[in-house]
Design a protein around this motif. Structure first.
Motif, short mmCIF file in Angstrom:
data_model
loop_
_atom_site.label_atom_id
_atom_site.label_comp_id
_atom_site.label_asym_id
_atom_site.label_seq_id
_atom_site.Cartn_x
_atom_site.Cartn_y
_atom_site.Cartn_z
N ASP A 97 -6.71 -1.36 -13.59
CA ASP A 97 -7.87 -1.47 -12.70
C ASP A 97 -9.10 -0.89 -13.38
OD1 ASP A 97 -9.70 -1.50 -10.65
OD2 ASP A 97 -8.54 -0.24 -9.29
N CYS A 129 0.83 -1.21 0.00
CA CYS A 129 0.00 0.00 0.00
C CYS A 129 0.86 1.26 0.00
CB CYS A 129 -0.93 -0.01 1.21
SG CYS A 129 -1.91 1.48 1.42
N GLU A 145 -2.91 -5.21 -10.11
CA GLU A 145 -3.65 -3.98 -10.43
C GLU A 145 -3.35 -2.87 -9.43
OE1 GLU A 145 -7.74 -5.00 -10.97
OE2 GLU A 145 -7.34 -6.17 -12.79
N ILE A 146 -2.95 -3.22 -8.23
CA ILE A 146 -2.48 -2.19 -7.29
C ILE A 146 -1.16 -1.61 -7.78
CG2 ILE A 146 -1.55 -1.84 -4.97
CD1 ILE A 146 -3.64 -3.81 -3.93
N TRP A 147 -0.27 -2.48 -8.26
CA TRP A 147 1.03 -2.02 -8.72
C TRP A 147 0.95 -1.34 -10.09
CZ3 TRP A 147 4.66 -1.34 -5.45
CH2 TRP A 147 5.97 -1.11 -5.88
N PRO A 165 -3.78 2.55 -3.15
CA PRO A 165 -4.71 1.47 -3.51
C PRO A 165 -6.12 1.77 -3.03
CG PRO A 165 -2.70 0.59 -2.54
CD PRO A 165 -2.67 2.07 -2.33
N ARG A 166 -7.05 1.11 -3.67
CA ARG A 166 -8.45 1.24 -3.24
C ARG A 166 -8.68 0.40 -1.97
NH1 ARG A 166 -11.93 -0.98 -6.03
NH2 ARG A 166 -10.73 -2.13 -7.60
N ALA A 226 2.98 1.49 -3.54
CA ALA A 226 2.26 1.49 -4.82
C ALA A 226 2.29 2.87 -5.45
CB ALA A 226 0.81 1.05 -4.60
N GLN A 246 -9.59 -3.32 -2.43
CA GLN A 246 -8.48 -4.17 -2.84
C GLN A 246 -7.71 -4.68 -1.62
OE1 GLN A 246 -6.64 -1.19 -5.43
NE2 GLN A 246 -7.07 -2.46 -7.22
N LEU A 247 -7.42 -3.78 -0.69
CA LEU A 247 -6.66 -4.17 0.49
C LEU A 247 -7.48 -5.07 1.42
CD1 LEU A 247 -4.86 -0.82 1.39
CD2 LEU A 247 -4.03 -2.71 -0.02
N ASP A 293 -10.90 6.37 -5.58
CA ASP A 293 -11.56 5.23 -4.94
C ASP A 293 -12.99 5.58 -4.55
OD1 ASP A 293 -12.28 3.00 -3.52
OD2 ASP A 293 -10.75 3.22 -1.96
N PRO A 334 -1.99 0.52 -11.63
CA PRO A 334 -3.38 0.99 -11.48
C PRO A 334 -4.09 1.25 -12.80
CG PRO A 334 -1.81 2.68 -10.79
CD PRO A 334 -1.03 1.43 -10.98
#
Length: 503
Positions: free
Chosen positions: A450, A341, A443-445, A348-349, A344, A352-353, A459, A447
């Motif tokens: 996404d 997190c 998709e976090i890495w 991140p959203r 990134a 996702q986490l 988000d 974005p």
């Protein structure tokens, strides 16, 4: 790295944005054209996307009720609960917990679940028992199951409504929840939908920038099943990155107070009954279908010498060590998610986490009951609403569901399937979940991959995080640990002129 697709106010159409659905749409002429007006978006139409989704949830839940109907009378002769795949803890525990005798949960009988679930059981079970005393001819077990099925179904519909509210521009994402065979076969196996609904409303309250209400709901959810409290972890790292700690502290404080308010009366008055849940989790052996179960089976295949024990068999015989290892691996996984997190390229959203944290808990837990998959279902809708990867995961879960009932039948002494088949089904469930986690991490890495970010500028579940700039030290941190990090564009760091709408 390519720039992310600009967000748009246009309602998402899965046949245009989802590769799997786009491929299926070729059978009816392909996706809707860019300038076409979909029939469901025309004013005056009753059957909007949202109403269709809610109707589909109701149909799935009705089918679930039919699927469980062979077990509703409680006459489980010749293993009908396994041969018909209709076993449910709801009916079994009506008798096992003494509700059929009018016993009050915790006061008269220790309950193996957290207190809000115990309250829920008593709130429905005791009136059914009183009704049975007045009208002895009724089947109390059937009435209790049907009362629970009705309330749990209402909670499932409410959860779908929250998904729709959180994704107003992407209503068809909620079809993943509404049409899921997972919901069909596990909706009323246990009381998990109670905690799911509380967690979903907690996420909605957070998205609406109501941290106190969010904390209250997450605390109540954690007092029903422990996992909703895990959401506080992602909130912490996101608050750290966005410098919004005050809202996080409000939510956490309220969650702790809600949990204490529901637990303390039972803990003080009936401490032995209250501690039953924790004692069971502490002493419980390796459960069917877990990572540890798979490892123990492989130990047995690879270590054939007399007295020769592999590591998983040793852990099976030393439950305290297994507990510590399971907790340690879960904590390490959560720490890794926290580092992800912070490093990134974009914040991140929240969903996702949360999905990654709950999945990590299940992957390393020594208990992975069949209905726990329900925890992940609404979270995957919010975290990664792509059908292509969700369908194999769903198939693996249903395959495990069928193999698990075959294993239960075999526990009576006559094997139904080879043990290796059950282990294969368990492994596929584990592998497909790990694949989903890997895709979410990707998709976090990256974005720009996404799809939710293609529709929303930030988000949609972020609440006070939406539009907030990163802390000053995030860029320094990324430069320290990542070679040539991508500098966020000004639009990614600058808060919008007005709060980002939830929808």
């Amino acid at each position: 790295m390519s720039a992310p697709t600009p967000a748009t106010d246009r309602t998402d159409l899965p046949a245009a944005s989802d590769g799997f659905i786009r491929g299926l749409s070729q059978a009816i002429g392909g996706p809707v054209g860019e300038h076409a007006v979909p029939p469901l978006s025309r004013r005056g139409r009753f059957w909007t996307a949202q109403r269709i989704i809610l109707a589909l949830v109701c149909l799935t839940l009705a089918a679930s009720w039919v699927q469980k109907s062979p077990c509703q009378d409680g006459d489980w002769q010749k293993n009908v609960q396994y041969t018909r795949f209709c076993y449910t803890d709801v009916l079994a525990l009506y008798y096992a917990e003494g509700l059929n005798e009018g016993k009050v949960p915790y006061r008269d009988h220790p309950v193996e679940y957290p207190v809000v679930t115990g309250y829920f059981m008593g709130a429905l079970g005791l009136p059914v028992h009183a009704l049975g005393d007045r009208f002895p001819e009724i089947n109390q077990g059937r009435w209790f199951y049907n009362a629970n099925a009705l309330v749990l179904s209402i909670l499932a519909v409410a959860s779908a409504a929250v998904l729709l509210a959180l994704r107003r521009r992407r209503p068809w994402d909620a079809a993943i929840f509404a049409l899921s065979p997972i919901l069909l076969v596990t909706a009323t196996v246990n009381w998990d939908l109670l905690a799911i609904a509380l967690a979903m409303f907690g996420l909605y309250a957070w998205a609406r920038r109501q941290p106190l209400i969010a904390g209250l709901l997450l605390g109540l959810g954690g007092a029903a099943k422990l996992w909703p409290l895990f959401i506080l972890g992602p909130l912490f790292v996101l608050a750290l990155r966005s410098q919004r700690m005050r809202a996080f502290l409000y939510a956490t404080g309220t969650a702790v107070l809600a949990w204490l308010a529901t637990n303390l009366p039972v803990a003080v008055l009936y401490p032995t009954s209250w501690s039953r849940f924790f004692e069971l989790n502490d002493t419980r052996p390796i459960d069917w279908g877990t990572l540890w179960y798979i490892g123990r089976y492989l130990d047995g295949k690879w270590n054939t010498g007399a007295g020769d024990k592999g590591p998983f068999q040793w852990l099976s015989d030393n439950i305290p060590a297994l507990n510590n290892l399971s907790y340690a691996l879960t904590i390490l996984a959560c720490a890794g998610i926290g580092i992800l997190c912070l490093l990134a390229p974009r914040r991140p959203r929240l969903a996702q986490l949360v999905f990654l944290v709950v999945a990590a808990f299940l992957i390393f837990s020594k208990v992975w009951s069949q209905q726990y998959v329900l925890w992940l279902l609404p979270l995957v809708v919010l975290a990664r609403p792509r059908w292509g990867a969700i369908i194999p995961w769903t198939v693996a879960e249903i395959g495990y569901f069928a193999a698990f009932y075959a294993e239960l039948l075999g526990a009576g002494g006559k094997p139904v399937i080879p043990e290796g088949t059950f282990v294969l089904a368990s492994s596929l469930r584990l592998i497909t979940l790990v694949v989903l986690c890997t895709l979410v991490i990707r998709e976090i890495w990256r974005p720009e991959l996404d799809v939710v970010r293609h529709t929303y500028p930030d988000d949609p579940d972020g609440g006070v995080f939406a539009g907030a700039p990163d802390a000053w030290w995030i860029t320094t941190l990324r430069k320290t640990f990542i070679a040539d990090p991508r500098e966020p564009s000004p639009s990614e760091n600058r808060p919008p002129a007005a709060p980002t709408p939830v929808g």
